[in-house]
Design a protein around this motif. Structure first.
Motif, PDB file in Angstrom:
ATOM      1  N   ASN A 154       0.830  -1.192   0.000  1.00  0.00           N
ATOM      2  CA  ASN A 154       0.000   0.000   0.000  1.00  0.00           C
ATOM      3  C   ASN A 154       0.875   1.256   0.000  1.00  0.00           C
ATOM      4  N   LEU A 155       1.919   1.259   0.828  1.00  0.00           N
ATOM      5  CA  LEU A 155       2.856   2.391   0.869  1.00  0.00           C
ATOM      6  C   LEU A 155       3.569   2.542  -0.467  1.00  0.00           C
ATOM      7  N   TYR A 158       1.324   4.015  -3.060  1.00  0.00           N
ATOM      8  CA  TYR A 158       1.061   5.421  -2.767  1.00  0.00           C
ATOM      9  C   TYR A 158       2.236   6.290  -3.232  1.00  0.00           C
ATOM     10  N   VAL A 159       3.440   5.888  -2.834  1.00  0.00           N
ATOM     11  CA  VAL A 159       4.639   6.658  -3.201  1.00  0.00           C
ATOM     12  C   VAL A 159       4.834   6.657  -4.714  1.00  0.00           C
ATOM     13  N   ILE A 179       5.463  13.130   2.124  1.00  0.00           N
ATOM     14  CA  ILE A 179       4.676  12.135   1.389  1.00  0.00           C
ATOM     15  C   ILE A 179       4.383  10.940   2.286  1.00  0.00           C
ATOM     16  N   ILE A 180       5.382  10.502   3.055  1.00  0.00           N
ATOM     17  CA  ILE A 180       5.182   9.390   3.991  1.00  0.00           C
ATOM     18  C   ILE A 180       4.167   9.781   5.054  1.00  0.00           C
ATOM     19  N   LYS A 182       1.707  11.956   4.764  1.00  0.00           N
ATOM     20  CA  LYS A 182       0.373  11.965   4.146  1.00  0.00           C
ATOM     21  C   LYS A 182      -0.150  10.543   3.980  1.00  0.00           C
ATOM     22  N   TRP A 183       0.726   9.633   3.564  1.00  0.00           N
ATOM     23  CA  TRP A 183       0.311   8.228   3.440  1.00  0.00           C
ATOM     24  C   TRP A 183      -0.130   7.693   4.800  1.00  0.00           C
ATOM     25  N   TYR A 184       0.651   7.963   5.828  1.00  0.00           N
ATOM     26  CA  TYR A 184       0.340   7.455   7.169  1.00  0.00           C
ATOM     27  C   TYR A 184      -1.015   7.975   7.648  1.00  0.00           C
ATOM     28  N   SER A 186      -3.548   9.059   5.822  1.00  0.00           N
ATOM     29  CA  SER A 186      -4.589   8.436   5.009  1.00  0.00           C
ATOM     30  C   SER A 186      -4.809   6.979   5.432  1.00  0.00           C
ATOM     31  N   PHE A 187      -3.701   6.264   5.660  1.00  0.00           N
ATOM     32  CA  PHE A 187      -3.764   4.860   6.056  1.00  0.00           C
ATOM     33  C   PHE A 187      -4.507   4.709   7.377  1.00  0.00           C
TER      34      PHE A 187
END
Length: 203
Positions: A154-155, A158-159, A179-180, A182-184, A186-187
């Motif tokens: 998933n990460l 996303y990246v 970016i990490i 934002k992913w976290y 959202s996750f």
């Protein structure tokens, strides 16, 4: 021993004790609730062979069993809207919580989340009688290796969305920390709303 969190609100640890085996949380402004998480704080485990049934009170419906917690299942997420807040499903009053202070005002209502510590065999018997629309105990715990693989995938996906057209993801690529982050965020939002199901769907 217990904590609860209504989606979009602060964590609640203001547990009110009824007796040695029963306690409850008051949930104000209940009409705005969608999802609720309840969990063990990790400070005090259940005695061997025991767990807790999770009960939800909505004015006029009595206490309805949502599900359970145990040392092996220390947290659970429940969808309330459409199932417990507005449904006309039959309910059973849990008399141990009769002393809970339940408010019903013109502005909104206060619901109650009750927890009853009981033998696991008794809990399983109660859950087996629940309608199919009510949350039941989760099946076997997913393989942690498979779960970790899905999280990493998933990460990665996303990246990758931020580097398309620039040669793709390579070992030399540097990824900005924002970016990490934002992913976290959202996750974690997806986890709070619906658990790990989105990982299986590849969302």
């Amino acid at each position: 021993m217990f904590g609860c969190c209504v989606a979009g609100r602060l964590l609640q640890t203001n547990l009110q004790q009824v007796d040695e085996t029963h306690a409850y949380f008051e949930l104000p402004n209940a009409s705005t609730m969608n999802h609720l998480t309840v969990f063990l704080l990790g400070t005090v485990p259940f005695p061997d062979g025991y767990g807790a049934t999770v009960h939800f009170y909505w004015p006029g419906k009595g206490f309805q069993v949502l599900g359970m917690l145990s040392n092996e299942k220390p947290s659970a997420i429940f969808r309330l809207r459409g199932s417990f807040i507005q449904s006309s499903a039959s309910s059973a009053t849990h008399t141990a919580f009769s002393s809970a202070s339940i408010a019903d005002t013109s502005a909104d209502v206060t619901a109650v989340l009750g927890l009853a510590i009981e033998p696991l065999a008794q809990i399983q018997a109660q859950l087996a009688q629940l309608p199919s629309t009510v949350a039941k105990p989760a099946g076997p715990t997913p393989d942690p290796t498979l779960l970790a693989e899905r999280i990493v995938k998933n990460l990665f996906n996303y990246v990758s969305g931020f580097v398309e057209g620039s040669g793709g993801v390579t070992p030399e690529l540097s990824v900005p920390m924002n970016i990490i982050v934002k992913w976290y965020e959202s996750f974690m939002n997806k986890m709070r709303v619906g658990g790990v199901g989105f990982l299986e769907r590849g969302d």
